[in-house]
Design an enzyme around this catalytic site. Structure first.
Site, PDB file in Angstrom:
ATOM      1  N   TYR A 176      -5.730   2.282   2.435  1.00  0.00           N
ATOM      2  CA  TYR A 176      -4.389   2.742   2.010  1.00  0.00           C
ATOM      3  C   TYR A 176      -3.327   1.669   2.317  1.00  0.00           C
ATOM      4  O   TYR A 176      -2.464   1.382   1.478  1.00  0.00           O
ATOM      5  CB  TYR A 176      -4.092   4.044   2.748  1.00  0.00           C
ATOM      6  CG  TYR A 176      -2.783   4.727   2.412  1.00  0.00           C
ATOM      7  CD1 TYR A 176      -2.606   5.394   1.200  1.00  0.00           C
ATOM      8  CD2 TYR A 176      -1.732   4.737   3.328  1.00  0.00           C
ATOM      9  CE1 TYR A 176      -1.415   6.050   0.922  1.00  0.00           C
ATOM     10  CE2 TYR A 176      -0.537   5.386   3.054  1.00  0.00           C
ATOM     11  CZ  TYR A 176      -0.381   6.042   1.844  1.00  0.00           C
ATOM     12  OH  TYR A 176       0.805   6.700   1.568  1.00  0.00           O
TER      13      TYR A 176
ATOM     14  N   LYS B 107      -0.991  -0.088  -0.394  1.00  0.00           N
ATOM     15  CA  LYS B 107       0.463   0.081  -0.345  1.00  0.00           C
ATOM     16  C   LYS B 107       1.169  -1.250  -0.159  1.00  0.00           C
ATOM     17  O   LYS B 107       2.277  -1.437  -0.678  1.00  0.00           O
ATOM     18  CB  LYS B 107       0.845   1.068   0.771  1.00  0.00           C
ATOM     19  CG  LYS B 107       0.456   2.510   0.444  1.00  0.00           C
ATOM     20  CD  LYS B 107       1.103   2.977  -0.840  1.00  0.00           C
ATOM     21  CE  LYS B 107       0.864   4.439  -1.142  1.00  0.00           C
ATOM     22  NZ  LYS B 107       1.436   4.864  -2.427  1.00  0.00           N
TER      23      LYS B 107
HETATM   24  P1  NAP Z   1       0.626  14.707  -1.916  1.00  0.00           P
HETATM   25  O1  NAP Z   1       1.470  15.851  -1.459  1.00  0.00           O
HETATM   26  O2  NAP Z   1      -0.760  14.577  -1.396  1.00  0.00           O
HETATM   27  O3  NAP Z   1       0.612  14.677  -3.512  1.00  0.00           O
HETATM   28  C1  NAP Z   1      -0.094  13.671  -4.162  1.00  0.00           C
HETATM   29  C2  NAP Z   1       0.317  13.672  -5.615  1.00  0.00           C
HETATM   30  O4  NAP Z   1      -0.362  12.601  -6.281  1.00  0.00           O
HETATM   31  C3  NAP Z   1      -0.031  14.964  -6.314  1.00  0.00           C
HETATM   32  O5  NAP Z   1       1.022  15.318  -7.180  1.00  0.00           O
HETATM   33  C4  NAP Z   1      -1.281  14.587  -7.110  1.00  0.00           C
HETATM   34  O6  NAP Z   1      -1.408  15.301  -8.321  1.00  0.00           O
HETATM   35  C5  NAP Z   1      -0.990  13.146  -7.428  1.00  0.00           C
HETATM   36  N1  NAP Z   1      -2.194  12.401  -7.751  1.00  0.00           N
HETATM   37  C6  NAP Z   1      -3.188  12.031  -6.922  1.00  0.00           C
HETATM   38  N2  NAP Z   1      -4.136  11.379  -7.608  1.00  0.00           N
HETATM   39  C7  NAP Z   1      -3.719  11.343  -8.902  1.00  0.00           C
HETATM   40  C8  NAP Z   1      -4.258  10.815 -10.095  1.00  0.00           C
HETATM   41  N3  NAP Z   1      -5.454  10.181 -10.113  1.00  0.00           N
HETATM   42  N4  NAP Z   1      -3.565  10.954 -11.250  1.00  0.00           N
HETATM   43  C9  NAP Z   1      -2.364  11.592 -11.255  1.00  0.00           C
HETATM   44  N5  NAP Z   1      -1.808  12.119 -10.148  1.00  0.00           N
HETATM   45  C10 NAP Z   1      -2.487  12.003  -9.001  1.00  0.00           C
HETATM   46  O7  NAP Z   1       1.319  13.319  -1.555  1.00  0.00           O
HETATM   47  P2  NAP Z   1       2.826  12.962  -1.196  1.00  0.00           P
HETATM   48  O8  NAP Z   1       2.958  13.000   0.268  1.00  0.00           O
HETATM   49  O9  NAP Z   1       3.769  13.718  -2.044  1.00  0.00           O
HETATM   50  O10 NAP Z   1       2.797  11.420  -1.602  1.00  0.00           O
HETATM   51  C11 NAP Z   1       3.401  10.937  -2.793  1.00  0.00           C
HETATM   52  C12 NAP Z   1       3.440   9.415  -2.710  1.00  0.00           C
HETATM   53  O11 NAP Z   1       4.182   9.033  -1.553  1.00  0.00           O
HETATM   54  C13 NAP Z   1       2.065   8.777  -2.548  1.00  0.00           C
HETATM   55  O12 NAP Z   1       2.002   7.568  -3.263  1.00  0.00           O
HETATM   56  C14 NAP Z   1       1.977   8.509  -1.059  1.00  0.00           C
HETATM   57  O13 NAP Z   1       1.102   7.460  -0.778  1.00  0.00           O
HETATM   58  C15 NAP Z   1       3.406   8.162  -0.757  1.00  0.00           C
HETATM   59  N6  NAP Z   1       3.789   8.346   0.652  1.00  0.00           N
HETATM   60  C16 NAP Z   1       3.607   9.547   1.289  1.00  0.00           C
HETATM   61  C17 NAP Z   1       3.963   9.671   2.618  1.00  0.00           C
HETATM   62  C18 NAP Z   1       3.790  10.939   3.396  1.00  0.00           C
HETATM   63  O14 NAP Z   1       3.858  10.892   4.638  1.00  0.00           O
HETATM   64  N7  NAP Z   1       3.621  12.097   2.774  1.00  0.00           N
HETATM   65  C19 NAP Z   1       4.533   8.576   3.297  1.00  0.00           C
HETATM   66  C20 NAP Z   1       4.705   7.369   2.610  1.00  0.00           C
HETATM   67  C21 NAP Z   1       4.342   7.279   1.288  1.00  0.00           C
HETATM   68  P3  NAP Z   1      -2.332  16.636  -8.485  1.00  0.00           P
HETATM   69  O15 NAP Z   1      -1.900  17.587  -7.409  1.00  0.00           O
HETATM   70  O16 NAP Z   1      -2.032  17.110  -9.855  1.00  0.00           O
HETATM   71  O17 NAP Z   1      -3.757  16.186  -8.318  1.00  0.00           O
END
Ligand code: NAP
Length: 247
Positions: free
Chosen positions: A155, A159
């Site tokens: 990851y 990133k």
């Molecule tokens: P999350 O709640 O796990 O949601 C992940 C999202 O990505 C879901 O909407 C999922 O869609 C979608 N997704 C995953 N694989 C996919 C694919 N192959 N095609 C299309 N959509 C896909 O994650 P989140 O925390 O909201 O994270 C969103 C972004 O922020 C990510 O890039 C993550 O790395 C980044 N981020 C998160 C955090 C954190 O602490 N939460 C911190 C820094 C960065 P479905 O549900 O439809 O499968």
């Protein structure tokens, strides 16, 4: 309203950070494409939530790793709203394990979605962004891409790969007057943190100068600014939204 009439595609926007971004953009007048892979019900709920806020939205199923599905999403966007002004590459996954135990499959799965998905969607919407008045590419990276994190070699590599990609696309888009930036959130309250044990979360919070996790609204507000015309002289940057974790 700042986003009036601008068309925004947000990948992975049926839940979590993506949903927060989509709702914020919709609330401010944007036409929003809600992309989902498997969360169909939540995607349509997000469309309704945006309509209730006075915006316009459609749901578009596409696995970002699948070029044909991404092309169909672009067609759906063009049919409903015309070319996109803004693409937010938000879809992302983790597959955590210490490097000594990490399989090639876990490495590739994370690269395929986080970097491959960004490649596919950026390529599909590149001409739209280039031709747009003040086009915007916004990639959601992570503090983990800057700092690394135990058990997240795949990851973290994906990133931080987003940083180099974004800077390069920023150079290439600049001649057309459009911008590309990264947002690097810190640990944010979403489903992604559900598997992290509370004692690890407590340790993380203790290391954050602002003493709390990020909320999706913190990230959405930053993306809203970058997506608007107000940010027109900012490009190739990584904007941290991490409560001071770098201090
Ligand atoms: P999350 O709640 O796990 O949601 C992940 C999202 O990505 C879901 O909407 C999922 O869609 C979608 N997704 C995953 N694989 C996919 C694919 N192959 N095609 C299309 N959509 C896909 O994650 P989140 O925390 O909201 O994270 C969103 C972004 O922020 C990510 O890039 C993550 O790395 C980044 N981020 C998160 C955090 C954190 O602490 N939460 C911190 C820094 C960065 P479905 O549900 O439809 O499968």
């Amino acid at each position: 309203m700042p986003m009036d009439g601008r068309t925004c595609v947000v990948t992975g926007s049926a839940r979590g950070i993506g949903r927060g971004i989509a709702e914020r953009l919709g609330e401010e007048g944007a036409n929003v494409v809600i992309n989902y892979r498997s969360s169909e019900g939540p995607a349509y709920e997000t469309v309704e939530a945006i309509e209730d806020l006075g915006g316009e939205a459609i749901a578009a199923q596409a696995d970002v790793t699948n070029r044909e599905e991404v092309e169909r999403m672009r067609e759906a966007c063009h049919e409903a709203f015309g070319p996109a002004d803004v693409l937010v590459n938000n879809a992302g996954i983790t597959a955590d394990t210490q490097f000594v135990d990490m399989s090639r499959e876990e490495w590739e799965r994370v690269m395929d979605v986080n970097l491959g998905g960004m490649f596919n969607c950026t390529q599909a919407f590149y001409d739209d962004i280039w031709n747009a008045e003040e086009g915007r590419l916004i990639n959601i990276s992570s503090v983990v891409g800057k700092q690394g994190n135990f058990g997240q070699a795949n990851y973290a590599a994906a990133k931080s790969g987003m940083f180099g990609f974004t800077r390069t696309i920023a150079l290439e888009l600049a001649q057309g007057g459009s911008t590309a930036n990264c947002v690097a959130p810190g640990f944010t309250h979403t489903d992604m943190l559900e598997t992290v044990p509370q004692k690890v979360l407590d340790r993380i919070i203790a290391s954050i100068p602002l003493e709390r996790l990020a909320e999706v609204e913190d990230v959405a507000a930053t993306v809203r600014f970058l997506a608007s015309e107000e940010s027109s002289y900012i490009t190739g940057e990584v904007i941290d939204v991490n409560g001071g974790m770098d201090l």
